[in-house]
Design a protein around this motif. Structure first.
Motif, PDB file in Angstrom:
ATOM      1  N   ALA A  93      -1.982   9.078   1.898  1.00 29.05           N
ATOM      2  CA  ALA A  93      -2.427   8.496   0.626  1.00 29.05           C
ATOM      3  C   ALA A  93      -2.565   6.976   0.718  1.00 29.05           C
ATOM      4  O   ALA A  93      -3.410   6.384   0.047  1.00 29.05           O
ATOM      5  N   ALA A  94      -1.727   6.345   1.547  1.00 29.28           N
ATOM      6  CA  ALA A  94      -1.776   4.885   1.717  1.00 29.28           C
ATOM      7  C   ALA A  94      -2.836   4.458   2.717  1.00 29.28           C
ATOM      8  O   ALA A  94      -3.109   3.262   2.861  1.00 29.28           O
ATOM      9  N   GLY A  95      -3.418   5.423   3.428  1.00 25.90           N
ATOM     10  CA  GLY A  95      -4.412   5.094   4.443  1.00 25.90           C
ATOM     11  C   GLY A  95      -3.787   4.505   5.693  1.00 25.90           C
ATOM     12  O   GLY A  95      -4.411   3.708   6.396  1.00 25.90           O
ATOM     13  N   LEU A  96      -2.546   4.898   5.970  1.00 26.42           N
ATOM     14  CA  LEU A  96      -1.816   4.372   7.114  1.00 26.42           C
ATOM     15  C   LEU A  96      -1.287   5.530   7.967  1.00 26.42           C
ATOM     16  O   LEU A  96      -1.317   6.676   7.543  1.00 26.42           O
ATOM     17  N   ALA A 116       0.830  -1.205   0.000  1.00 30.68           N
ATOM     18  CA  ALA A 116       0.000   0.000   0.000  1.00 30.68           C
ATOM     19  C   ALA A 116       0.866   1.257   0.000  1.00 30.68           C
ATOM     20  O   ALA A 116       0.569   2.236  -0.718  1.00 30.68           O
ATOM     21  N   ILE A 117       1.925   1.239   0.781  1.00 32.97           N
ATOM     22  CA  ILE A 117       2.829   2.390   0.842  1.00 32.97           C
ATOM     23  C   ILE A 117       3.503   2.613  -0.513  1.00 32.97           C
ATOM     24  O   ILE A 117       3.531   3.735  -1.029  1.00 32.97           O
ATOM     25  N   LEU A 118       4.033   1.547  -1.096  1.00 31.54           N
ATOM     26  CA  LEU A 118       4.715   1.686  -2.385  1.00 31.54           C
ATOM     27  C   LEU A 118       3.762   2.144  -3.484  1.00 31.54           C
ATOM     28  O   LEU A 118       4.105   3.023  -4.280  1.00 31.54           O
ATOM     29  N   ASP A 119       2.576   1.565  -3.533  1.00 26.78           N
ATOM     30  CA  ASP A 119       1.607   1.973  -4.559  1.00 26.78           C
ATOM     31  C   ASP A 119       1.204   3.433  -4.382  1.00 26.78           C
ATOM     32  O   ASP A 119       1.151   4.195  -5.353  1.00 26.78           O
ATOM     33  N   ALA A 120       0.908   3.821  -3.144  1.00 27.53           N
ATOM     34  CA  ALA A 120       0.499   5.203  -2.885  1.00 27.53           C
ATOM     35  C   ALA A 120       1.648   6.163  -3.173  1.00 27.53           C
ATOM     36  O   ALA A 120       1.448   7.229  -3.775  1.00 27.53           O
ATOM     37  N   ALA A 121       2.855   5.801  -2.766  1.00 27.61           N
ATOM     38  CA  ALA A 121       4.010   6.671  -2.992  1.00 27.61           C
ATOM     39  C   ALA A 121       4.294   6.833  -4.479  1.00 27.61           C
ATOM     40  O   ALA A 121       4.581   7.943  -4.940  1.00 27.61           O
ATOM     41  N   ALA A 122       4.209   5.749  -5.236  1.00 29.62           N
ATOM     42  CA  ALA A 122       4.466   5.836  -6.678  1.00 29.62           C
ATOM     43  C   ALA A 122       3.487   6.804  -7.336  1.00 29.62           C
ATOM     44  O   ALA A 122       3.881   7.651  -8.143  1.00 29.62           O
ATOM     45  N   LYS A 123       2.236   6.694  -6.992  1.00 25.09           N
ATOM     46  CA  LYS A 123       1.219   7.579  -7.571  1.00 25.09           C
ATOM     47  C   LYS A 123       1.413   9.020  -7.103  1.00 25.09           C
ATOM     48  O   LYS A 123       1.431   9.950  -7.916  1.00 25.09           O
ATOM     49  N   LEU A 124       1.570   9.207  -5.817  1.00 30.79           N
ATOM     50  CA  LEU A 124       1.698  10.550  -5.260  1.00 30.79           C
ATOM     51  C   LEU A 124       2.964  11.252  -5.760  1.00 30.79           C
ATOM     52  O   LEU A 124       2.923  12.418  -6.162  1.00 30.79           O
ATOM     53  N   LEU A 125       4.094  10.553  -5.760  1.00 33.09           N
ATOM     54  CA  LEU A 125       5.346  11.166  -6.179  1.00 33.09           C
ATOM     55  C   LEU A 125       5.371  11.459  -7.676  1.00 33.09           C
ATOM     56  O   LEU A 125       6.105  12.342  -8.120  1.00 33.09           O
ATOM     57  N   SER A 126       4.564  10.747  -8.449  1.00 34.91           N
ATOM     58  CA  SER A 126       4.440  11.055  -9.875  1.00 34.91           C
ATOM     59  C   SER A 126       3.780  12.412 -10.064  1.00 34.91           C
ATOM     60  O   SER A 126       4.113  13.160 -10.976  1.00 34.91           O
ATOM     61  N   GLU A 127       2.825  12.696  -9.200  1.00 41.89           N
ATOM     62  CA  GLU A 127       2.072  13.946  -9.298  1.00 41.89           C
ATOM     63  C   GLU A 127       2.763  15.082  -8.539  1.00 41.89           C
ATOM     64  O   GLU A 127       2.728  16.229  -8.962  1.00 41.89           O
ATOM     65  N   ARG A 128       3.352  14.743  -7.394  1.00 45.64           N
ATOM     66  CA  ARG A 128       3.970  15.742  -6.522  1.00 45.64           C
ATOM     67  C   ARG A 128       5.320  15.195  -6.042  1.00 45.64           C
ATOM     68  O   ARG A 128       5.397  14.575  -4.988  1.00 45.64           O
ATOM     69  N   PRO A 129       6.376  15.418  -6.810  1.00 48.89           N
ATOM     70  CA  PRO A 129       7.674  14.804  -6.538  1.00 48.89           C
ATOM     71  C   PRO A 129       8.267  15.074  -5.158  1.00 48.89           C
ATOM     72  O   PRO A 129       9.076  14.292  -4.682  1.00 48.89           O
TER      73      PRO A 129
END
Length: 192
Positions: free
Chosen positions: A42-45, A19-32
């Motif tokens: 974003a990961a709900g954690l 969940a962390i990796l998926d959320a981070a990949a998406k978020l960092l793509s939009e907001r580096p």
């Protein structure tokens, strides 16, 4: 603690990491430059859960980069780069690698983790090994200039790939343009 409890905790940890990796990949793509707290949200954690798995932002970005590297390695295994003309195999290899940037846009959007040179070499080793095999085959068949050392062709290909990524990151090229220009440049540089 029972084996069942240990397995459940391990499964929970694996789900949290995913969940962390998926959320981070998406978020960092939009907001580096998103913070670890934003990644947690974003990961709900909780932030503590994120830090329990990734003690720093560099550790998180390193894990994302390792995951992308593993995906490239898996794609290369199925790419059948040992058959057909070496020039075509080189272009397929570059395209497969470049496709990773489209699948993992955080790689172009986010500054890479601050790592030592050995970690960088380890991350690139699979691609460089396969690329070296393609180059040597191309030199044996006469498709690539045999006067150039294979290591130089590998290093130059990697440098051009990084330059293309830098141009995308800076907004000078789109990912599609960079991939097209990279392939065209490689075709001209190393073939006879």
């Amino acid at each position: 603690m029972s084996d069942l409890t240990v397995r459940r905790r391990r499964a929970d940890a694996e789900r949290s990491v995913a969940a962390i990796l998926d959320a981070a990949a998406k978020l960092l793509s939009e907001r580096p430059h998103a913070s670890m707290e934003e990644v947690a949200r974003a990961a709900g954690l909780t932030r503590q859960t994120v830090y329990a798995h990734f003690p720093s932002r560099d550790a998180l970005i390193g894990a994302l980069t390792d995951r992308a590297t593993d995906r490239v390695a898996a794609a290369l295994e199925g790419a059948d780069l040992d058959t057909g003309p070496a020039g075509e195999a080189l272009l397929r290899l570059v395209q497969l690698s470049w496709d990773t940037f489209d699948a993992e846009p955080f790689l172009l959007a986010t500054p890479g983790p601050h790592t030592d040179p050995e970690t960088d070499r380890r991350r690139h080793r699979t691609v460089f090994d396969v690329l070296g095999e393609v180059v040597e085959r191309g030199q044996r068949t006469g498709e690539f200039d045999p006067e150039l050392p294979p290591g130089w062709i590998v290093a130059a290909t990697a440098a051009l790939g990084h330059a293309a990524g830098d141009d995308v990151r800076a907004g000078r090229l789109t990912s599609a343009q960079a991939g097209t220009y990279l392939q065209a440049t490689l075709r001209r540089l190393f073939t006879r």
